[in-house]
Design a protein around this motif. Structure first.
Motif: not given
Lengths: 331, 331
Positions: A106-128
């Motif tokens: 969404p417009r105005g998204a901050d870096h924290a949101l982007f970093a949390a997405l990256a963390e989610g992708f990284a976590d599930v990548s490891r788990e699965a």
């Protein structure tokens, strides 16, 4: 999860629209499993013969429809976007390998949101144990949108599809249903375990004739499997395993059974298979794979019906979630 | 194409955010080309050894950012969503095979819009000889969003990446640049021909050391290729081929050369290669492949500079489109 009545409604449902789309798509020599199943499969070979097969599936998740960003956070949303694809790939009894993720912030998204997405992708990548092989990021005036395409290789039975169920088959599910969407119960739909291990165990024992994952609710998904296989079905009402969440869920007066039949996002597998031999049943139990028998496959002329106690039956009417019609109101 | 200044700006640009994301992703034994190039590549093999390779790329297009639905219609938007992925796959000199499409319809979308999308996917599928292998459709309160993931198999040189350019290499582009986005000129960005044929011809002649497609503008994309290869570059200003659209484009007072350097969505290939032998040059000409030499690769310490007439140089400052910063205003 917010799934409210939309304002203007399409005049037809999702299956009709998508069916019309599929009918327009040209055939292609690379297609081994065409669109219309939980996964597609294509041959990577150069010629008309058989090359290596790749299995793939795509799901798009949107804030306000499939998750509520303000409640669950971006990491959980990213995880779910991969989990739902793992569930689709499990339905084809394939081995997941890698995913690509396309994100619209969404417009105005901050870096924290982007970093949390990256963390989610990284976590599930490891788990699965799947690779993240690429992606795309954009910003637009709209809700957070996460599109994931997951690839895999065929498992021991090749690519299992929704077609292949035959009259006489048993219908089973891999776990209890209902109440997954209730946020007050922790939102099982955000943190389920895709049935990848179970699907591969079933394939090793050559069990599935047809399979799909229950994402839009048994009453909406079972007819899809039946349509793809050209069969009808009988579901024994009292054999449907009802999840404890279905009893505890709030929001409306529906019974736990109603929730088990019509809620979506259970992400259990629906399996059509021959009656299990004692050996196979024991082997599956030993591997920790639960198959709850809920009914049987019948001829197409018999439709899709619920068996009530005694000899009575009633039509199993789809009340699961229709992504285009969106007429179902959820808690 | 609408690409206006957003209200709240992220404090860093796209490359920094994405770089941070890539650094968080775990390594995986299946990855042959990791994220960060135009395409990723994974091995489908079961073991640690080499299995069949699949090449993939993902792009998400959003109404108001990458196309204007009200102006171009849904069929053109769907076509473009596949075309931009074909361009990325061309950059890896791979052979396109199949795509998956995830669509988010704006709430209230009618069946005509959905049918037009289907027509666009069907048309581009036929034109580019790729299969549509699956997809997903949703409705949400937001703009029309089309996510496409395209798969292919490696071409004659394997998977070409952005890495591999070395000092002494020639830098070339496959066509003229600039003015692609001007809607009054027909919007070349909606109807370009992805350079798949050209890329495979280059690979047959073992030409590319490194390659990428010019989607965000030469001044933004060239530094990405240089970063991936660990090199610098000199671009001869007067050798940059300027598209006629760059002279005719309206909206601001920039020169045609400025447009050629900084506009995005040209979807030409940027190629680093050894100086061409006369034989190779003639063979490429005979196959109808144009390579416009625009400069050369130098050591990383020399940075990325524009050679002006005489002996003067100037830094080539990125003004292309940054999807996260969105500071570039386009016509």
């Amino acid at each position: 999860v917010t799934r409210e009545d939309g304002g203007q409604q399409p005049s037809e449902g999702e299956d009709e629209w998508v069916g019309g789309l599929l009918a327009r798509l040209p055939a292609h020599r690379a297609l081994r499993v065409p669109p219309g199943h939980d996964c597609g499969a294509v041959s990577l070979g150069a010629g008309a013969g058989d090359g290596p097969l790749v299995v793939g599936t795509c799901d798009v998740l949107v804030d306000g429809v499939h998750f509520e960003l303000a409640r669950c956070g971006a990491a959980a949303a990213a995880r779910k976007a991969v989990l739902v694809n793992l569930s689709d790939l499990a339905a084809s009894a394939s081995v997941p390998v890698a995913f690509w993720a396309g994100v619209v912030l969404p417009r105005g998204a901050d870096h924290a949101l982007f970093a949390a997405l990256a963390e989610g992708f990284a976590d599930v990548s490891r788990e699965a144990d799947v690779a993240c092989a690429g992606g795309d990021t954009n910003v637009a005036d709209g809700p957070l949108t996460i599109s994931v395409t997951l690839l895999g290789r065929p498992g021991p039975m090749g690519v299992v599809t929704r077609a292949g169920a035959a009259p006489g088959d048993v219908l089973s599910v891999t776990g209890a249903l209902g109440g997954s969407l209730d946020a007050s119960l922790g939102g099982r739909h955000l943190s389920f375990t895709p049935r990848v291990r179970e699907a591969l165990a079933l394939a090793r024992h050559s069990v599935p004739h047809a399979m799909m994952d229950l994402s839009d609710g048994l009453s909406r998904d079972l007819p899809r499997l039946c349509r793809a296989s050209g069969v009808g079905a009988r579901v024994r009402r009292d054999d449907v395993p009802v999840h404890p969440d279905a009893s505890r869920a709030g929001g409306d007066a529906r019974s736990p059974l109603e929730r088990a039949l019509h809620d979506g996002e259970d992400f259990e597998l629906l399996v059509a298979h021959a009656p299990l031999s004692e050996d196979t049943a024991a082997a599956l139990r030993a591997e920790g794979v639960a198959l709850h028998e809920i009914g049987r496959v019948v001829g197409p002329e018999e439709g899709i019906r619920l068996e009530l106690p005694g000899r009575a039956t009633a039509p199993l009417v789809a009340k699961g979630y229709d992504h285009l019609r969106q007429a179902a109101r959820r808690t």
